[in-house]
Write a protein that holds these residues in place. Sequence first.
Motif: not given
Length: 696
Positions: A131-133, A135, A144-145, A159-160, A171
């Motif tokens: 996944s890029d995001d 959610g 989200g973040q 935060q990744r 994360d």
Amino acid sequence: MSGRGVDEAPGTGAGPLPGTVAGAGAGPGAVAVGGGVPLRGGDGGEAALPYLVALLTGEGGCLPVPPGDVVAGADGSAELTGAAHGFAARLRLGPPPPPGATTRDAALTVRRTGQGAVAAGLRVELRLGPSDDPGWLIPGAFYGQNRLPNCARPYPRYQRDTHDPAAMTADAWSLRADRCATPAVFARDRRGGAALALAERGELGEQGVGFALLDGGRPALRLHAPYREEPVTYYGSETPLPPDTPLHRWEPGAEHTLRFTIHLLDADPHAYAAVLRELSGAGAAPEPAAWVGLEEAAALAAHGLHRWHYRPEPPVLLETAAFDREALGAAGDRQAMHVSWVSGTPYAHALLLHARRTGDEAKAAAATAVLDHIAHHLTPGGTFWGQWTAERGWNAGWTGDPHRLHARTLGDATLFLLRALRAERAHGHDHPAWERAVRSNLAVAVRGQDPAGGRMAAAHHSGTGTPLSYEGSAGLAWIAALVEAAAAFGDPGPLAAARRAGAAYADDVLGEFLCGAPEDVSLAPTSEDGYNAIIAYTLLHEADPGDPRWLDLARRAADWTLTFRYTYDVHFDARTLLGRYGFRTRGADTASPSNQHLHAFGLICLPETVRLARHLGDAHLLRSATENLDCFRQFVARADGDFNAYRGMVSERFYQTDCFQAKGMLLTLSHAWSAGVLLYGCETALELPELGGTAT
């Protein structure tokens, strides 16, 4: 490296699980599991249970029990069994949900088969594809973040590839279930999404939810029994508490079942709405929680607002009044009044509505005096001030800058002064100063509208009225005032500005992240942002019914706002105040991931929510609005001494989890807005047939 290990947790006096090496395999991404249980594959995105259950130990171990035998049912159900590490596990998966539904029931039974007692917790995990995001969504607790990089308020942030517990940034997060408005966790990959959900409590006590981004960027959704709070415990302060990771002592032969639900979704960020509706509607409808009827609640709240918060010199509604008058006295009575938000215009308007309905001249005079006091004191820039205090007089409020005026505070004050003016004119009373103040504030708001994008200013300079920022969603509060002013004054200009602003904030709604409405939490996402959006887009739809955007945005805003609304009754220890009085939390909203307590502020948009339900034909939304009003007709003091308060007092905070105070406690301050918003909700409900209104 992502996917952090299980922190050292206090045990229960039992030794480590057989075969455990302290620290070995601690990282959740390091658990080597072959196969697993695929739930979905192909174009719909990956979704799999990598193991039946993982056993979490006090030494940081995360020991999987992989699936062995599988028995499939003709209806699509399945039973999977496996054994490892002195435990046997059986996972029963119900049949896939019918078309239009999302819920698949699951029951995990774990039995201790080894010799000797051990301390362990259970983890269920569902993994998605890269996944890029992700959610992330944990309703009411994580969005989200969750905390934007430039948010000044410290609280948990995603935060990744980060593990910084002291900064509350990581994360991977795990939370206890009672922090959640619905105990569930959502995520998505590039092609689909999923959710796991469970009850607040189970056979092993308080349960929990969590998530992690594993190596390779794969989101992992987690359930825990008992709960886990890691990498830190958030208690509402800048300094986090250590992780809280209780374990259960398993005696030989002990067996327990963890029940949960699995939801496979598409990649639409709004797919959570259907899941929350299903989970909220599961089971029999509960009996109403209210202690008193509408008119009695209104009379009590009006008495409390007038008796405990009104001060005539100058005429203000003090923000707080202490329950304990002898011990706290003036120390608990905050000598201050915001022009809206936590005091001021909305609640003086509610008091005036009540006074006109009941013929109470003393309350009418008090409410009118407060509104006069606010309307006659504008800034050099042409807006209201943020707050009056006995020490400093009129000032900017809680923004931290003596010249920075928060747009939500100004917009709400303008809207409710306009509503008070219209209501008074209907009763044959005119207040020209109120109209001048409304027009002046709206002129500043329109001048400050971003000429490029259409957003309203989030803050204004007290000396000049010029915009100071457009960050966040605080400017949404201007839209309702603009729409109603256009109708009240016969001027299409404010409606045109409201349309531009409504279009400008559409991306915030579609992006499932609204933030910045209260003065005190910077750019945190809050339930109050949702209330502003419901009011704004419902009014835009009613003023402009030919444009389908507004109704869709109002519906989406309502769905997002309901992520903050408790869909169940939290369990309270009978020895606590909330437990002793049987406080029911269903229908209450958590304030925000930053302020994790229950509050009644949702009543500020009660009439718009009911009308929106009417426009949509949405029985679920109407039921939720009804439950919100029912919930906060609890704990309005019915007599002096009721829950150690005085008649008509209403607390601001109900502690449903361990944050700020112990779970089950009640803030022993009456707040002007708490009594005021209850009064407003009751007075408007008396005019709404859907809520059993009986006023004539």
